[in-house]
Design a protein around this motif. Structure first.
Motif, PDB file in Angstrom:
ATOM      1  N   LEU A  46       0.856  -1.184   0.000  1.00 52.43           N
ATOM      2  CA  LEU A  46       0.000   0.000   0.000  1.00 52.43           C
ATOM      3  C   LEU A  46       0.890   1.231   0.000  1.00 52.43           C
ATOM      4  O   LEU A  46       1.853   1.300   0.762  1.00 52.43           O
ATOM      5  CB  LEU A  46      -0.894   0.036   1.247  1.00 52.43           C
ATOM      6  N   ARG A  47       0.562   2.186  -0.843  1.00 51.94           N
ATOM      7  CA  ARG A  47       1.306   3.454  -0.883  1.00 51.94           C
ATOM      8  C   ARG A  47       0.303   4.584  -0.783  1.00 51.94           C
ATOM      9  O   ARG A  47      -0.638   4.658  -1.572  1.00 51.94           O
ATOM     10  CB  ARG A  47       2.097   3.568  -2.182  1.00 51.94           C
ATOM     11  N   ASP A  48       0.503   5.457   0.202  1.00 52.12           N
ATOM     12  CA  ASP A  48      -0.384   6.604   0.351  1.00 52.12           C
ATOM     13  C   ASP A  48      -0.154   7.574  -0.802  1.00 52.12           C
ATOM     14  O   ASP A  48       0.896   7.540  -1.465  1.00 52.12           O
ATOM     15  CB  ASP A  48      -0.150   7.287   1.695  1.00 52.12           C
ATOM     16  N   ARG A  49      -1.128   8.428  -1.040  1.00 51.81           N
ATOM     17  CA  ARG A  49      -1.126   9.310  -2.217  1.00 51.81           C
ATOM     18  C   ARG A  49       0.148  10.099  -2.417  1.00 51.81           C
ATOM     19  O   ARG A  49       0.618  10.243  -3.544  1.00 51.81           O
ATOM     20  CB  ARG A  49      -2.289  10.296  -2.129  1.00 51.81           C
ATOM     21  N   PHE A  50       0.681  10.663  -1.338  1.00 54.91           N
ATOM     22  CA  PHE A  50       1.823  11.559  -1.490  1.00 54.91           C
ATOM     23  C   PHE A  50       3.129  10.967  -0.960  1.00 54.91           C
ATOM     24  O   PHE A  50       4.100  11.692  -0.769  1.00 54.91           O
ATOM     25  CB  PHE A  50       1.520  12.899  -0.806  1.00 54.91           C
ATOM     26  N   ALA A  51       3.145   9.677  -0.729  1.00 51.35           N
ATOM     27  CA  ALA A  51       4.391   9.023  -0.294  1.00 51.35           C
ATOM     28  C   ALA A  51       5.395   9.088  -1.435  1.00 51.35           C
ATOM     29  O   ALA A  51       5.028   9.013  -2.611  1.00 51.35           O
ATOM     30  CB  ALA A  51       4.126   7.583   0.101  1.00 51.35           C
ATOM     31  N   GLY A  52       6.641   9.247  -1.099  1.00 50.92           N
ATOM     32  CA  GLY A  52       7.690   9.374  -2.107  1.00 50.92           C
ATOM     33  C   GLY A  52       7.792   8.152  -3.004  1.00 50.92           C
ATOM     34  O   GLY A  52       7.390   7.048  -2.623  1.00 50.92           O
ATOM     35  N   PRO A  53       8.341   8.359  -4.201  1.00 52.85           N
ATOM     36  CA  PRO A  53       8.445   7.243  -5.147  1.00 52.85           C
ATOM     37  C   PRO A  53       9.382   6.124  -4.674  1.00 52.85           C
ATOM     38  O   PRO A  53       9.275   5.000  -5.128  1.00 52.85           O
ATOM     39  CB  PRO A  53       8.974   7.901  -6.426  1.00 52.85           C
ATOM     40  N   HIS A  54      10.277   6.431  -3.752  1.00 56.02           N
ATOM     41  CA  HIS A  54      11.200   5.420  -3.234  1.00 56.02           C
ATOM     42  C   HIS A  54      10.561   4.546  -2.158  1.00 56.02           C
ATOM     43  O   HIS A  54      11.095   3.493  -1.827  1.00 56.02           O
ATOM     44  CB  HIS A  54      12.424   6.104  -2.620  1.00 56.02           C
ATOM     45  N   THR A  55       9.437   4.961  -1.604  1.00 57.45           N
ATOM     46  CA  THR A  55       8.900   4.278  -0.426  1.00 57.45           C
ATOM     47  C   THR A  55       8.407   2.855  -0.669  1.00 57.45           C
ATOM     48  O   THR A  55       8.608   2.003   0.214  1.00 57.45           O
ATOM     49  CB  THR A  55       7.810   5.126   0.262  1.00 57.45           C
ATOM     50  N   PRO A  56       7.782   2.518  -1.797  1.00 55.37           N
ATOM     51  CA  PRO A  56       7.368   1.113  -1.963  1.00 55.37           C
ATOM     52  C   PRO A  56       8.544   0.131  -1.954  1.00 55.37           C
ATOM     53  O   PRO A  56       8.493  -0.902  -1.269  1.00 55.37           O
ATOM     54  CB  PRO A  56       6.645   1.100  -3.315  1.00 55.37           C
ATOM     55  N   SER A  57       9.604   0.456  -2.687  1.00 56.59           N
ATOM     56  CA  SER A  57      10.741  -0.473  -2.719  1.00 56.59           C
ATOM     57  C   SER A  57      11.471  -0.508  -1.380  1.00 56.59           C
ATOM     58  O   SER A  57      11.959  -1.562  -0.961  1.00 56.59           O
ATOM     59  CB  SER A  57      11.709  -0.121  -3.846  1.00 56.59           C
ATOM     60  N   THR A  58      11.513   0.624  -0.687  1.00 55.07           N
ATOM     61  CA  THR A  58      12.168   0.644   0.625  1.00 55.07           C
ATOM     62  C   THR A  58      11.362  -0.149   1.643  1.00 55.07           C
ATOM     63  O   THR A  58      11.923  -0.927   2.429  1.00 55.07           O
ATOM     64  CB  THR A  58      12.375   2.090   1.103  1.00 55.07           C
ATOM     65  N   ALA A  59      10.041   0.016   1.636  1.00 57.76           N
ATOM     66  CA  ALA A  59       9.183  -0.747   2.566  1.00 57.76           C
ATOM     67  C   ALA A  59       9.310  -2.247   2.303  1.00 57.76           C
ATOM     68  O   ALA A  59       9.440  -3.044   3.235  1.00 57.76           O
ATOM     69  CB  ALA A  59       7.730  -0.294   2.435  1.00 57.76           C
ATOM     70  N   SER A  60       9.281  -2.634   1.035  1.00 59.28           N
ATOM     71  CA  SER A  60       9.449  -4.060   0.681  1.00 59.28           C
ATOM     72  C   SER A  60      10.804  -4.572   1.137  1.00 59.28           C
ATOM     73  O   SER A  60      10.913  -5.687   1.658  1.00 59.28           O
ATOM     74  CB  SER A  60       9.312  -4.265  -0.826  1.00 59.28           C
TER      75      SER A  60
END
Length: 166
Positions: A70-84
């Motif tokens: 899940l990615r919130d609307r304004f989360a940075g583009p790096h956040t999905p790969s970092t969270a994973s």
């Protein structure tokens, strides 16, 4: 006489080992249902939102395979790969990424962990356990600091804690 005793002893040894091998052929384990993984991710995301953080949340299974992102609307583009990466790292090492960060500082024996492909050694990755078994991990990225990411991840786990005790 000695040959006969040796033959009997060998036969008994083989017979006693055979059942163990049959048991080792199959492994049973617990895993998160997709619905529960989604509930965990939603709760972690909501926890971060209440603090004003825009984040991504990843939940992986016990093998490190992503179940939910899940990615919130304004989360940075790096956040999905970092969270994973945080979730994968936590489940791979069976510990939180905050603990890994502490033991892998430059000059320490475990410093090489930071150079492993895919490892993200920043706070925000926690393992998920149920009934004493590792069932997955959650990673959060985007809050201002690993401690804030970890607090949201912990809130997600706590939100489903009663469903984990099966």
């Amino acid at each position: 006489m000695n040959v006969r005793c040796l033959s009997v002893a060998t036969g008994l040894l083989i017979a006693s080992i055979s059942p163990m091998r049959a048991e080792e052929a199959l492994v049973a384990y617990k895993s998160l249902a997709p619905e529960l993984a989604l509930d965990l991710a939603r709760a972690a995301l909501e926890s971060c939102r209440t603090h004003g953080y825009q984040v991504a949340v990843a939940v992986v299974d016990r093998s490190g395979v992503t179940q939910v992102m899940l990615r919130d609307r304004f989360a940075g583009p790096h956040t999905p790969s970092t969270a994973s990466g945080k979730a994968w790292t936590a489940v791979s090492f069976k510990t939180s990424t905050t603990d890994l960060n502490a033991i892998s500082q430059p000059g320490m024996m475990q410093a090489g962990i930071r150079n492993l492909p895919g490892a993200v050694v920043i706070g925000g990755g926690l393992i998920v356990e149920a009934g004493g078994s590792l069932v997955g991990a959650v990673g959060v990225s985007g809050a201002p600091g690993g401690d804030a990411d970890e607090a949201c991840a912990r809130a997600g786990i706590e939100a489903i804690r009663d469903k984990l005790e099966f």
